[in-house]
Design a protein around this motif. Structure first.
Motif, PDB file in Angstrom:
ATOM      1  N   LYS A  23      12.942  43.499 -53.468  1.00 36.67           N
ATOM      2  CA  LYS A  23      11.761  44.056 -54.135  1.00 36.67           C
ATOM      3  C   LYS A  23      11.728  43.639 -55.599  1.00 36.67           C
ATOM      4  CE  LYS A  23       9.275  48.376 -54.939  1.00 36.67           C
ATOM      5  NZ  LYS A  23       9.264  49.852 -54.729  1.00 36.67           N
ATOM      6  N   ALA A  24      12.866  43.779 -56.274  1.00 39.75           N
ATOM      7  CA  ALA A  24      12.925  43.406 -57.695  1.00 39.75           C
ATOM      8  C   ALA A  24      12.701  41.911 -57.890  1.00 39.75           C
ATOM      9  CB  ALA A  24      14.267  43.831 -58.285  1.00 39.75           C
ATOM     10  N   LEU A  25      13.357  41.089 -57.063  1.00 42.04           N
ATOM     11  CA  LEU A  25      13.215  39.633 -57.209  1.00 42.04           C
ATOM     12  C   LEU A  25      11.813  39.170 -56.831  1.00 42.04           C
ATOM     13  CD1 LEU A  25      16.653  38.327 -55.873  1.00 42.04           C
ATOM     14  CD2 LEU A  25      15.938  38.733 -58.219  1.00 42.04           C
ATOM     15  N   GLY A  26      11.235  39.777 -55.787  1.00 36.41           N
ATOM     16  CA  GLY A  26       9.880  39.401 -55.387  1.00 36.41           C
ATOM     17  C   GLY A  26       8.850  39.752 -56.454  1.00 36.41           C
ATOM     18  N   ILE A  27       8.981  40.941 -57.031  1.00 40.28           N
ATOM     19  CA  ILE A  27       8.054  41.339 -58.101  1.00 40.28           C
ATOM     20  C   ILE A  27       8.244  40.448 -59.325  1.00 40.28           C
ATOM     21  CG2 ILE A  27       7.517  43.204 -59.725  1.00 40.28           C
ATOM     22  CD1 ILE A  27       8.056  45.172 -57.455  1.00 40.28           C
ATOM     23  N   THR A  28       9.491  40.033 -59.590  1.00 43.46           N
ATOM     24  CA  THR A  28       9.740  39.110 -60.705  1.00 43.46           C
ATOM     25  C   THR A  28       9.053  37.769 -60.466  1.00 43.46           C
ATOM     26  OG1 THR A  28      11.877  40.166 -61.118  1.00 43.46           O
ATOM     27  CG2 THR A  28      11.526  37.984 -62.076  1.00 43.46           C
ATOM     28  N   GLN A  29       9.137  37.271 -59.239  1.00 42.31           N
ATOM     29  CA  GLN A  29       8.436  36.025 -58.907  1.00 42.31           C
ATOM     30  C   GLN A  29       6.937  36.160 -59.140  1.00 42.31           C
ATOM     31  OE1 GLN A  29       9.908  35.410 -54.812  1.00 42.31           O
ATOM     32  NE2 GLN A  29      10.663  33.431 -55.484  1.00 42.31           N
ATOM     33  N   ILE A  30       6.371  37.252 -58.657  1.00 42.44           N
ATOM     34  CA  ILE A  30       4.924  37.457 -58.802  1.00 42.44           C
ATOM     35  C   ILE A  30       4.544  37.575 -60.271  1.00 42.44           C
ATOM     36  CG2 ILE A  30       3.019  39.033 -58.286  1.00 42.44           C
ATOM     37  CD1 ILE A  30       4.534  39.752 -55.680  1.00 42.44           C
ATOM     38  N   GLY A  31       5.298  38.376 -61.034  1.00 43.93           N
ATOM     39  CA  GLY A  31       4.974  38.603 -62.438  1.00 43.93           C
ATOM     40  C   GLY A  31       5.039  37.339 -63.278  1.00 43.93           C
TER      41      GLY A  31
END
Length: 204
Positions: A40-48
């Protein structure tokens, strides 16, 4: 294996049923390894990070301060990373087809981030000096200062883009590695030993 066979043979009773049986079965908890990557953290970082890059490139492009031929691949690579990040978050439900899709998209996102890095390097090294027509005219001193200031901003932005793409490559590789452990596309599924102990029959 000989010791296991001996244990089983020693446990055989009159009814020929072993007291101790050992067999191997698939690890039912292997999917939980994906959650160790904090998807979740890494995916949101990718999106951001990708949304940030799209926004910045769009602003420069709207002000005619960027080259559209380089920015189009950059836009596409950012969109692919956003899709990969969304799948990384969605794969938290540990649904096997979603995990496989996440693995495929993370590999694509890794390649897209490398392409974006190359585009950022090309933008930094290949951009012509846009302030040359101000440098030889003494009547445009203020314009020359502003132009060089904008050039400096673009240069720093390109360097920042390179760093962001390196981070995105690292995130994609990490998520792909954890997906690969769960999907077992590179190695057979791990098996864990299960020992079953049966109580001996009660003699009357």
């Amino acid at each position: 294996m000989e010791e296991e066979a001996a244990v089983v043979e020693e446990g055989i009773s009159g009814s020929q049923s072993p007291l101790v049986a050992i067999h191997f079965q698939k690890d039912v908890n292997r999917k939980l390894k994906y959650l160790e990557a904090e998807p979740k953290a890494l995916g949101i970082t990718q999106i951001g990070l990708s949304v940030f890059q799209i926004t910045c490139v769009g602003v420069f492009l709207s002000k005619n301060l960027s080259n559209i031929s380089i920015d189009i691949p950059l836009f596409i690579s950012c969109l692919l990373v956003i899709i990969a990040g969304s799948l990384a978050v969605a794969a938290q439900n540990l649904h096997l087809p979603t995990l496989r899709a996440c693995l495929g998209m993370q590999i694509v996102a890794c390649g897209a981030s490398i392409v974006g890095m190359i585009c950022s390097l090309a933008k930094m090294d290949g951009s012509p000096n846009m302030c040359w027509h101000y440098d030889h005219n003494e009547n445009t001193t203020s314009f020359r200062i502003d132009c060089h200031y904008i050039e400096s901003i673009l240069s720093h932005f390109c360097a920042e883009c390179i760093v962001i793409h390196v981070v995105l490559v690292a995130i994609s590789v990490t998520l792909a590695a954890y997906c690969c452990k769960v999907v077992n596309c590179c190695s057979p599924a791990p098996r864990v030993p299960v020992i079953i102990v049966q109580a001996p029959p009660v003699q009357q």
